[in-house]
Scaffold this active site. Structure first.
Site: not given
Ligand code: UT7
Length: 336
Positions: A115, A263, A293
């Site tokens: 990135c 980014h 992204n």
């Molecule tokens: O570009 C390079 C750098 N990358 C970044 O900067 C990305 C940084 N991270 C993020 O943007 C976020 O962490 C994500 C968008 C990847 C994820 O969001 P989050 O708010 O951190 O969600 P999480 O991973 O804590 O997941 C929360 C819940 C989980 O379910 P439970 O365990 O709470 O039941 C996941 O299984 O959301 C669930 N989940 C989804 N649900 C529906 C994860 N992905 C999805 C999805 N659709 N696509």
């Protein structure tokens, strides 16, 4: 010492739009979750047979940047290509672009900084131009993510985020001192390398070993892994640090920043940075809603669009900032 300016910008995204609803037909996800957690509404994916690859999309963006710059492809002294999704394991996309643009024997190199790839790439270009070694450098960021993502529910936290596309910039020696790239600031922290990574197949983990380790095919190293919340926390900290570092180096205040192009990792990260620096909506450019992204392509695509929309004017202080896998991060301070 010479100074470097951006002489032309271009972008290319595949025609094929993939909405959040389209993704919800392939995996257990939904429009509401994706918009709330990432801000993304749709992204572009290469369609099999449409002729697009990482290198060829880069060429399409580069042709526009070259035309706008008024610099002939034959006057390009160096090609720098940033990507994490090259067409081939080797050689890199830089030499493919050279061949597709029919440029004779200029050097071509690939940057592998995910990135932060575009910031690293323009920093490399800037050093060559500053010293007088080269005058015109073609810098490209391009990604074909859709070719390597897990579109089952198992991969949903990664695959809903990423999209395909390319951006390019022609960098050249500036005629006016004080105009152009004022400074670039690069960092990395390899201890977090595997927090956002794709481990194999690699020379260290080749296909037979992967198959032997995963007889059920449930832990698949050839899809990207991301520790989302850990990456998120590091991103907001490093974005802020590296923007401040760049401003300080040039004796600038936050209020001097006319346009921040972060980014496009996650709209929530951009919004956090915007609030931290108390910037207005006009001072921060985001288009992740349309493209997701696009890693090394995200900054040049956003920069191109901001410029096309007239949001960047002569004399503006434009700040580019990125964070991603490696971890790597960086900023560039530009006087337009
Ligand atoms: O570009 C390079 C750098 N990358 C970044 O900067 C990305 C940084 N991270 C993020 O943007 C976020 O962490 C994500 C968008 C990847 C994820 O969001 P989050 O708010 O951190 O969600 P999480 O991973 O804590 O997941 C929360 C819940 C989980 O379910 P439970 O365990 O709470 O039941 C996941 O299984 O959301 C669930 N989940 C989804 N649900 C529906 C994860 N992905 C999805 C999805 N659709 N696509």
């Amino acid at each position: 010492m010479y100074q470097t300016k951006i002489a032309g910008l271009g972008k290319f995204v595949p025609e094929n739009i993939v909405t959040n609803d389209d993704l919800s037909k392939m995996m257990d996800t939904n429009d509401e979750w994706i918009i709330e957690r990432t801000g993304i509404r749709e992204r572009r994916h290469i369609k099999k047979g449409d002729g697009n690859t990482t290198a060829s999309m880069g060429v399409k963006a580069a042709k526009i940047a070259l035309e706008r710059s008024g610099i002939s492809k034959d006057d390009i002294d160096l090609i720098v290509f940033a990507t994490l999704s090259p067409d081939y394991y080797f050689p890199g996309c830089g030499v493919q672009v050279q061949e597709m643009l029919e440029i004779d024997t200029c050097p071509a190199l690939d940057v592998r900084n995910q990135c932060s790839g575009f910031i690293y790439a323009i920093s490399v270009a800037d050093q060559f131009i500053k010293t007088g070694m080269y005058k015109n450098v073609l810098v490209i960021g391009s990604e074909n993510h859709s070719g390597g993502l897990d579109f089952s529910t198992r991969g949903r936290s990664v695959s809903v985020i990423f999209g395909d596309g390319a951006g390019a910039a022609v960098l050249t020696r500036s005629d006016h001192n004080g105009q152009g790239i004022l400074s670039t600031h690069l960092h990395s922290e390899g201890k977090h390398a595997l927090e956002l990574s794709l481990k194999g197949p690699s020379t260290n983990y080749w296909v037979p070993e992967i198959i032997a380790d995963n007889p059920q095919g449930d832990d698949i190293p050839y899809y990207p892994y991301m520790n989302g919340q850990f990456v998120f926390k590091n991103a907001i900290q490093r974005f802020s640090e590296v923007i401040n570092e760049g401003l300080k180096e040039n004796g600038l205040e936050v209020s001097d920043m006319d346009m921040l192009i972060p980014h496009q990792a996650n709209l929530r990260i951009s919004q956090f940075v915007q609030q931290k620096f108390k910037l207005s909506d006009d001072q921060v450019y985001n288009n992740i809603q349309k493209y997701g992204n696009t890693t090394a392509a995200s900054i040049p695509i956003a920069l191109t669009e901001a410029w096309e929309e007239g949001k960047i004017k002569d004399e503006d202080v434009v700040v580019l900032a990125a964070f991603g896998s490696g971890f790597t991060w960086g900023s560039a301070i530009i006087k337009w």
